[in-house]
Design a protein around this motif. Structure first.
Motif, PDB file in Angstrom:
ATOM      1  N   LEU A   1      18.692  12.613   9.247  1.00 40.39           N
ATOM      2  CA  LEU A   1      17.431  12.060   8.768  1.00 40.39           C
ATOM      3  C   LEU A   1      16.569  13.151   8.145  1.00 40.39           C
ATOM      4  O   LEU A   1      16.047  12.991   7.051  1.00 40.39           O
ATOM      5  N   VAL A   2      16.399  14.231   8.837  1.00 38.57           N
ATOM      6  CA  VAL A   2      15.533  15.316   8.375  1.00 38.57           C
ATOM      7  C   VAL A   2      16.091  15.963   7.115  1.00 38.57           C
ATOM      8  O   VAL A   2      15.370  16.180   6.145  1.00 38.57           O
ATOM      9  N   LEU A   3      17.354  16.258   7.134  1.00 39.74           N
ATOM     10  CA  LEU A   3      17.946  16.983   6.015  1.00 39.74           C
ATOM     11  C   LEU A   3      18.217  16.096   4.811  1.00 39.74           C
ATOM     12  O   LEU A   3      18.504  16.595   3.726  1.00 39.74           O
ATOM     13  N   ALA A   4      18.087  14.795   4.985  1.00 40.97           N
ATOM     14  CA  ALA A   4      18.334  13.866   3.878  1.00 40.97           C
ATOM     15  C   ALA A   4      17.130  13.714   2.952  1.00 40.97           C
ATOM     16  O   ALA A   4      17.239  13.102   1.904  1.00 40.97           O
ATOM     17  N   VAL A   5      15.998  14.288   3.332  1.00 44.76           N
ATOM     18  CA  VAL A   5      14.805  14.190   2.491  1.00 44.76           C
ATOM     19  C   VAL A   5      14.953  15.162   1.329  1.00 44.76           C
ATOM     20  O   VAL A   5      14.834  16.365   1.493  1.00 44.76           O
ATOM     21  N   ASN A   6      15.267  14.608   0.155  1.00 47.79           N
ATOM     22  CA  ASN A   6      15.473  15.445  -1.021  1.00 47.79           C
ATOM     23  C   ASN A   6      14.170  15.909  -1.644  1.00 47.79           C
ATOM     24  O   ASN A   6      14.057  17.033  -2.095  1.00 47.79           O
ATOM     25  N   SER A   7      13.208  15.038  -1.709  1.00 52.66           N
ATOM     26  CA  SER A   7      11.921  15.391  -2.293  1.00 52.66           C
ATOM     27  C   SER A   7      10.802  14.835  -1.427  1.00 52.66           C
ATOM     28  O   SER A   7      10.542  13.636  -1.430  1.00 52.66           O
ATOM     29  N   ILE A   8      10.149  15.702  -0.707  1.00 56.30           N
ATOM     30  CA  ILE A   8       9.066  15.289   0.182  1.00 56.30           C
ATOM     31  C   ILE A   8       7.944  14.624  -0.599  1.00 56.30           C
ATOM     32  O   ILE A   8       7.268  13.740  -0.114  1.00 56.30           O
ATOM     33  N   ARG A   9       7.773  15.009  -1.854  1.00 56.31           N
ATOM     34  CA  ARG A   9       6.683  14.466  -2.652  1.00 56.31           C
ATOM     35  C   ARG A   9       6.919  13.005  -3.041  1.00 56.31           C
ATOM     36  O   ARG A   9       5.998  12.339  -3.486  1.00 56.31           O
ATOM     37  N   ASN A  10       8.114  12.494  -2.826  1.00 55.78           N
ATOM     38  CA  ASN A  10       8.349  11.057  -2.972  1.00 55.78           C
ATOM     39  C   ASN A  10       7.757  10.300  -1.787  1.00 55.78           C
ATOM     40  O   ASN A  10       7.473   9.113  -1.882  1.00 55.78           O
ATOM     41  N   HIS A  11       7.586  10.981  -0.669  1.00 54.46           N
ATOM     42  CA  HIS A  11       7.092  10.358   0.551  1.00 54.46           C
ATOM     43  C   HIS A  11       5.626  10.679   0.812  1.00 54.46           C
ATOM     44  O   HIS A  11       4.896   9.862   1.361  1.00 54.46           O
TER      45      HIS A  11
ATOM     46  N   GLU B   1      19.141  26.688  17.353  1.00 53.72           N
ATOM     47  CA  GLU B   1      19.433  26.640  15.919  1.00 53.72           C
ATOM     48  C   GLU B   1      18.939  25.333  15.307  1.00 53.72           C
ATOM     49  O   GLU B   1      18.358  25.329  14.221  1.00 53.72           O
ATOM     50  N   LEU B   2      19.135  24.225  16.020  1.00 57.99           N
ATOM     51  CA  LEU B   2      18.672  22.934  15.542  1.00 57.99           C
ATOM     52  C   LEU B   2      17.146  22.915  15.453  1.00 57.99           C
ATOM     53  O   LEU B   2      16.569  22.463  14.460  1.00 57.99           O
ATOM     54  N   TRP B   3      16.457  23.444  16.469  1.00 56.34           N
ATOM     55  CA  TRP B   3      15.001  23.506  16.476  1.00 56.34           C
ATOM     56  C   TRP B   3      14.515  24.338  15.292  1.00 56.34           C
ATOM     57  O   TRP B   3      13.570  23.950  14.593  1.00 56.34           O
ATOM     58  N   GLU B   4      15.148  25.479  15.043  1.00 55.13           N
ATOM     59  CA  GLU B   4      14.751  26.346  13.928  1.00 55.13           C
ATOM     60  C   GLU B   4      14.992  25.658  12.581  1.00 55.13           C
ATOM     61  O   GLU B   4      14.199  25.815  11.644  1.00 55.13           O
ATOM     62  N   THR B   5      16.061  24.888  12.474  1.00 49.99           N
ATOM     63  CA  THR B   5      16.341  24.140  11.245  1.00 49.99           C
ATOM     64  C   THR B   5      15.265  23.087  11.016  1.00 49.99           C
ATOM     65  O   THR B   5      14.735  22.958   9.908  1.00 49.99           O
ATOM     66  N   PHE B   6      14.923  22.340  12.059  1.00 46.39           N
ATOM     67  CA  PHE B   6      13.860  21.339  11.943  1.00 46.39           C
ATOM     68  C   PHE B   6      12.552  22.008  11.549  1.00 46.39           C
ATOM     69  O   PHE B   6      11.824  21.525  10.685  1.00 46.39           O
ATOM     70  N   ASP B   7      12.230  23.110  12.199  1.00 48.50           N
ATOM     71  CA  ASP B   7      10.970  23.788  11.937  1.00 48.50           C
ATOM     72  C   ASP B   7      10.898  24.294  10.500  1.00 48.50           C
ATOM     73  O   ASP B   7       9.880  24.123   9.829  1.00 48.50           O
ATOM     74  N   ALA B   8      11.971  24.888  10.020  1.00 51.65           N
ATOM     75  CA  ALA B   8      11.997  25.379   8.637  1.00 51.65           C
ATOM     76  C   ALA B   8      11.861  24.229   7.652  1.00 51.65           C
ATOM     77  O   ALA B   8      11.177  24.343   6.627  1.00 51.65           O
ATOM     78  N   THR B   9      12.467  23.098   7.972  1.00 53.08           N
ATOM     79  CA  THR B   9      12.371  21.918   7.105  1.00 53.08           C
ATOM     80  C   THR B   9      10.942  21.407   7.056  1.00 53.08           C
ATOM     81  O   THR B   9      10.399  21.137   5.984  1.00 53.08           O
ATOM     82  N   VAL B  10      10.296  21.300   8.204  1.00 54.62           N
ATOM     83  CA  VAL B  10       8.911  20.828   8.243  1.00 54.62           C
ATOM     84  C   VAL B  10       7.992  21.819   7.533  1.00 54.62           C
ATOM     85  O   VAL B  10       7.079  21.417   6.810  1.00 54.62           O
ATOM     86  N   LEU B  11       8.235  23.103   7.699  1.00 52.01           N
ATOM     87  CA  LEU B  11       7.451  24.101   6.965  1.00 52.01           C
ATOM     88  C   LEU B  11       7.583  23.905   5.458  1.00 52.01           C
ATOM     89  O   LEU B  11       6.593  23.945   4.725  1.00 52.01           O
ATOM     90  N   GLN B  12       8.795  23.662   4.997  1.00 53.30           N
ATOM     91  CA  GLN B  12       9.008  23.419   3.559  1.00 53.30           C
ATOM     92  C   GLN B  12       8.270  22.167   3.105  1.00 53.30           C
ATOM     93  O   GLN B  12       7.728  22.135   2.003  1.00 53.30           O
ATOM     94  N   TRP B  13       8.239  21.143   3.952  1.00 54.04           N
ATOM     95  CA  TRP B  13       7.495  19.934   3.610  1.00 54.04           C
ATOM     96  C   TRP B  13       6.019  20.255   3.442  1.00 54.04           C
ATOM     97  O   TRP B  13       5.382  19.807   2.495  1.00 54.04           O
ATOM     98  N   ILE B  14       5.474  21.020   4.379  1.00 52.18           N
ATOM     99  CA  ILE B  14       4.057  21.396   4.289  1.00 52.18           C
ATOM    100  C   ILE B  14       3.821  22.195   3.014  1.00 52.18           C
ATOM    101  O   ILE B  14       2.919  21.888   2.228  1.00 52.18           O
ATOM    102  N   TYR B  15       4.631  23.225   2.810  1.00 50.80           N
ATOM    103  CA  TYR B  15       4.445  24.094   1.644  1.00 50.80           C
ATOM    104  C   TYR B  15       4.566  23.318   0.334  1.00 50.80           C
ATOM    105  O   TYR B  15       3.906  23.652  -0.645  1.00 50.80           O
ATOM    106  N   SER B  16       5.382  22.285   0.317  1.00 51.25           N
ATOM    107  CA  SER B  16       5.604  21.510  -0.911  1.00 51.25           C
ATOM    108  C   SER B  16       4.514  20.484  -1.180  1.00 51.25           C
ATOM    109  O   SER B  16       4.506  19.874  -2.249  1.00 51.25           O
ATOM    110  N   THR B  17       3.621  20.286  -0.228  1.00 52.12           N
ATOM    111  CA  THR B  17       2.593  19.263  -0.402  1.00 52.12           C
ATOM    112  C   THR B  17       1.176  19.836  -0.408  1.00 52.12           C
ATOM    113  O   THR B  17       0.210  19.119  -0.179  1.00 52.12           O
TER     114      THR B  17
END
Length: 125
Positions: free
Chosen positions: A13-23, A73-89
């Motif tokens: 679910l988390v990694l399937a978000v291609n473009s956060i700005r669509n959401h 590792e999973l927690w760090e992956t989720f965290d990096a993904t959420v950080l990218q979402w923040i940075y992209s918005t």
């Protein structure tokens, strides 16, 4: 991490978000007053992708820390993904204010944004 084990489907679910700005269509900037709307959109998106715990403490304020290397590792992956979402918005000016090496989504970035916009709100009042 939550007390429950995150299933592999949550990772997808988390990694399937291609473009956060669509959401999250609101771009947060220091000069706009869209922080409350941005928070609503962001938290709803995080909740729907089962990563709300990366930005908001679970009820009771305590979450079980990752205990195995795989969980860490999973927690760090989720965290990096959420950080990218923040940075992209956020705008580039705001990004320069909040971006920091070796940070986490909740501890530094999410809480720092809240401080910035809550302080601005108090200043305006």
């Amino acid at each position: 991490m939550t007390n429950d084990t995150i299933s592999k489907s949550a990772v997808h679910l988390v990694l399937a978000v291609n473009s956060i700005r669509n959401h999250i269509t609101v771009i947060l900037g220091i000069d706009n007053d869209q922080y409350p709307l941005w928070v609503i959109l962001f938290t709803n998106h995080a909740k729907s992708n089962r990563v709300l715990h990366q930005i908001i403490k679970p009820k009771g304020g305590i979450s079980k820390p990752p205990s195995t290397d795989d969980e860490k590792e999973l927690w760090e992956t989720f965290d990096a993904t959420v950080l990218q979402w923040i940075y992209s918005t956020v705008t580039n000016d705001l990004l320069e204010t909040i971006a920091e090496a070796d940070t986490t989504a909740m501890k530094k970035t999410w809480n720092r944004l809240a401080d910035i916009f809550q302080d601005n709100k108090n200043s305006l009042a």
